[in-house]
Structure formats: C-alpha cells, structure tokens
Design an enzyme around this catalytic site. Structure first.
Site, PDB file in Angstrom:
ATOM      1  N   HIS A   1      36.027  41.291  37.150  1.00 33.71           N
ATOM      2  CA  HIS A   1      36.870  40.092  37.212  1.00 33.71           C
ATOM      3  C   HIS A   1      37.652  39.985  38.516  1.00 33.71           C
ATOM      4  O   HIS A   1      38.259  38.953  38.786  1.00 33.71           O
ATOM      5  CB  HIS A   1      37.882  40.095  36.057  1.00 33.71           C
ATOM      6  CG  HIS A   1      37.236  40.117  34.707  1.00 33.71           C
ATOM      7  ND1 HIS A   1      37.428  41.131  33.798  1.00 33.71           N
ATOM      8  CD2 HIS A   1      36.380  39.264  34.128  1.00 33.71           C
ATOM      9  CE1 HIS A   1      36.738  40.875  32.710  1.00 33.71           C
ATOM     10  NE2 HIS A   1      36.088  39.755  32.880  1.00 33.71           N
TER      11      HIS A   1
ATOM     12  N   GLU B   1      40.673  37.600  35.656  1.00 37.38           N
ATOM     13  CA  GLU B   1      39.988  36.909  36.765  1.00 37.38           C
ATOM     14  C   GLU B   1      40.888  35.827  37.365  1.00 37.38           C
ATOM     15  O   GLU B   1      40.997  35.688  38.596  1.00 37.38           O
ATOM     16  CB  GLU B   1      38.681  36.271  36.277  1.00 37.38           C
ATOM     17  CG  GLU B   1      37.966  35.530  37.397  1.00 37.38           C
ATOM     18  CD  GLU B   1      36.952  34.509  36.914  1.00 37.38           C
ATOM     19  OE1 GLU B   1      36.249  34.766  35.914  1.00 37.38           O
ATOM     20  OE2 GLU B   1      36.837  33.453  37.558  1.00 37.38           O
TER      21      GLU B   1
ATOM     22  N   CYS C   1      24.784  39.557  32.341  1.00 37.52           N
ATOM     23  CA  CYS C   1      24.547  38.679  33.488  1.00 37.52           C
ATOM     24  C   CYS C   1      24.411  39.575  34.721  1.00 37.52           C
ATOM     25  O   CYS C   1      24.711  40.782  34.653  1.00 37.52           O
ATOM     26  CB  CYS C   1      25.737  37.742  33.668  1.00 37.52           C
ATOM     27  SG  CYS C   1      27.260  38.645  34.007  1.00 37.52           S
TER      28      CYS C   1
ATOM     29  N   SER D   1      36.221  38.858  24.951  1.00 38.42           N
ATOM     30  CA  SER D   1      35.446  38.356  26.097  1.00 38.42           C
ATOM     31  C   SER D   1      35.559  36.833  26.175  1.00 38.42           C
ATOM     32  O   SER D   1      35.182  36.128  25.233  1.00 38.42           O
ATOM     33  CB  SER D   1      33.983  38.781  25.941  1.00 38.42           C
ATOM     34  OG  SER D   1      33.137  37.900  26.644  1.00 38.42           O
TER      35      SER D   1
HETATM   36 FE1  F3S Z   1      28.622  37.343  35.184  1.00 38.30          FE
HETATM   37 FE2  F3S Z   1      29.682  37.061  37.526  1.00 38.30          FE
HETATM   38 FE3  F3S Z   1      28.890  34.988  36.180  1.00 38.30          FE
HETATM   39  S1  F3S Z   1      30.283  38.570  36.002  1.00 38.30           S
HETATM   40  S2  F3S Z   1      29.260  35.562  34.083  1.00 38.30           S
HETATM   41  S3  F3S Z   1      27.560  36.554  37.003  1.00 38.30           S
HETATM   42  S4  F3S Z   1      30.762  35.149  37.350  1.00 38.30           S
END
Ligand code: F3S
Length: 289
Positions: A78, A130, A18, A227
């Site tokens: 996180h 987190e 991501c 994860s």
């Molecule tokens: Fe990735 Fe940030 Fe979303 S690490 S899963 S873009 S909260």
C-alpha cells in the site's frame, strides 16, 4: 422420483493475487529466506491466510517503528508517506519497499499536482494505509474523502483542484464523485485537474466478476474482511445477486447453497489461488447430488 440436478460452480476468470501483491510477496519471501526472517511495518497485505504462511518463514508484523527489533523493515504494497519513510531511515533501519507500481504512480501524481499548486483531493478511505501514504506526498496541501460535502465545506474553496483516486475504488463511483466536484467547483477562472489512478488489473477483475454475478444465483467472494478491494467486490456483487464474503472454505454455510443452481466464486486481489481452490473443492462436496 425426481433426480436432484447438480449445481454449477464457476470460478471467475481472474482470481488469486493481483500482480502488485504477487510481486510484494515474492520479494518478501526472498528477503525472509535470505535473512532468516524479517519484520514488516503493518500487514503487508490484508489477508490472514497469507500472513500466517509468511509468519511460518519468519515474517513478523510490527505495528509501529518503535517495535522494530532488526536492522531492516519491509513496507507494504500500500506504500508509505515520505515522512514515515524518512523517520524510519532516521533511525538507521534499511527500508525494503514492496509498494505496488500502481500505488507509486498515484503517489507521484499527487506530489506533482501539489507541487504545481493544486489542492489535492484523494477519492478514498482516509483511514486506509494506501490513502494515508498518498496524502503524505502532498505535504498538507490536500485531503482524502469519498464525500462531496467535505469538499463543499472548504472555505474558501481552492480555485485549483487536483482529483485522483485510491487505486482500489470503483471507477463508476469515482466518476460520479468527480462530476459532483465539477458541478460544485468549476466556476470562473477555476481549474480542475483529474488523474485516473484506479488500478487497471482490479478494473478487469471487477468487470469479470460482475459479468459472472449476473449469471449466478449466489456469489462467494473469498478474501480478508479487512481488505478494501475484497469488500468492494462483495458490495458490487451484492447489488446483483445473493453474495457472501468468506475468508476460507470453512466459512461456507450449507443454508446458502439450498436450491442454488449456479454458484460463482471470486476473490480479492490479496487472496491466494489455493484458498479459492479450497472453496471450490468444498462447494463441490457440499452440492453433490
Ligand atoms: Fe494489486 Fe497494485 Fe492493483 S496491489 S490491486 S495491482 S494497485
């Protein structure tokens, strides 16, 4: 003699890192190369393959502040609590943050709610880094849970409640939790402030993955067993079709592939695209007629 038909293998439209993980890894690689190595406080992402590659360029994971050997430390995507960051700085270490901007938004929302007099409920896994980090921003005026009963047990139940979510939670589950809290806590003169802090990138990935799961008769979810978002995607897919969480191509079992016509492949947000492609390549070999 009947000809064996080939199996369709389809990758979900959104796989690999991501944007938050991509940004964290890019920064970490840059810092490690410039300084000839760097330490991170805890795993910067929950994926062994990624951590192994980072170790090759001198990234070392330390579990607590006492173990830091250098003069700087990188904190994970996180995020961390302000207290933890302050205690690192108090020891005169430079702090290099790779906190995802979405997590920063959740931290800021939690802080604002607490400062405005709300008791903050973070919908999430209280042991996840987190969530611990977000909770650190409310300065003791809140808790983290996924169980409505934990909120119901508060005595007295705070009149002003702020609710937000760990970024990787499933939107429908968060909505269900919020409804229960409203039923429980919305009484005369009470006030409930809800902030949607679920990651939109992840929301889109989950939607794309579930659409594929509805068409496939087997789903392979590639990602770290520790994860949170990988486990959540695997759990959602398993409600629709046969699903296995694998870390690498080596984990694929030939038994799973028997009589399968359509195999979907997806990944967690901290899984490298290369690892997903290796899974596809091995699947193609294993299902060749
Ligand atoms: Fe990735 Fe940030 Fe979303 S690490 S899963 S873009 S909260």
């Amino acid at each position: 003699m009947t000809q064996k038909k080939s199996t369709k293998i389809e990758k979900a439209s959104r796989t690999g890192f991501c944007f938050g993980v991509r940004q964290a890894i890019d920064l970490l690689e840059k810092v490690a190369r410039e300084r000839g190595g760097i330490e991170t406080l805890g795993a910067v992402v929950h994926n062994q393959q990624v951590l192994q590659k980072l170790a090759e360029i001198g990234v070392k994971v330390v579990d607590n502040i006492d173990d830091i050997k250098g003069d700087a430390v990188v904190t994970s995507s996180h995020g961390v609590s302000p207290d933890l960051e302050a205690s690192i700085r108090a020891r005169h270490y430079e702090v290099i943050s790779t906190t995802c901007p979405n997590v920063q938004r959740a931290q800021a929302a939690a802080e604002k709610l607490a400062d405005s007099g709300f008791f903050v409920i973070v919908y999430g896994d209280r042991d996840h880094p987190e969530v611990k980090g977000i909770l650190g921003w409310v300065k003791g005026k809140g808790l983290a849970t996924t169980e409505e009963a934990v909120v119901a047990a508060l005595d007295p139940l705070p009149r002003r409640l702020g609710i937000l979510s760990q970024t990787t939670q499933v939107p429908a589950h968060f909505a269900g939790f919020v409804k229960k809290i409203i039923d429980l806590a919305l009484t005369k003169n009470s006030e409930i402030h809800i902030i949607d802090t679920i990651c939109h990138d992840l929301r889109e990935r989950q939607a794309a993955t579930l659409e594929l799961a509805h068409r496939a008769d087997l789903m392979l979810v590639v990602g770290g067993r520790s994860s949170a978002n990988t486990n959540r995607i695997a759990e959602l897919c398993s409600r629709i079709t046969e699903t296995h969480l694998i870390e690498t191509a080596a984990d694929i079992k030939s038994d799973w592939l028997k009589d399968k016509k359509h195999i979907g492949v997806t990944s967690g947000a901290s899984t490298a695209e290369d690892t997903v492609d290796e899974v596809i390549t091995r699947l193609e070999k294993m299902t060749r007629p």
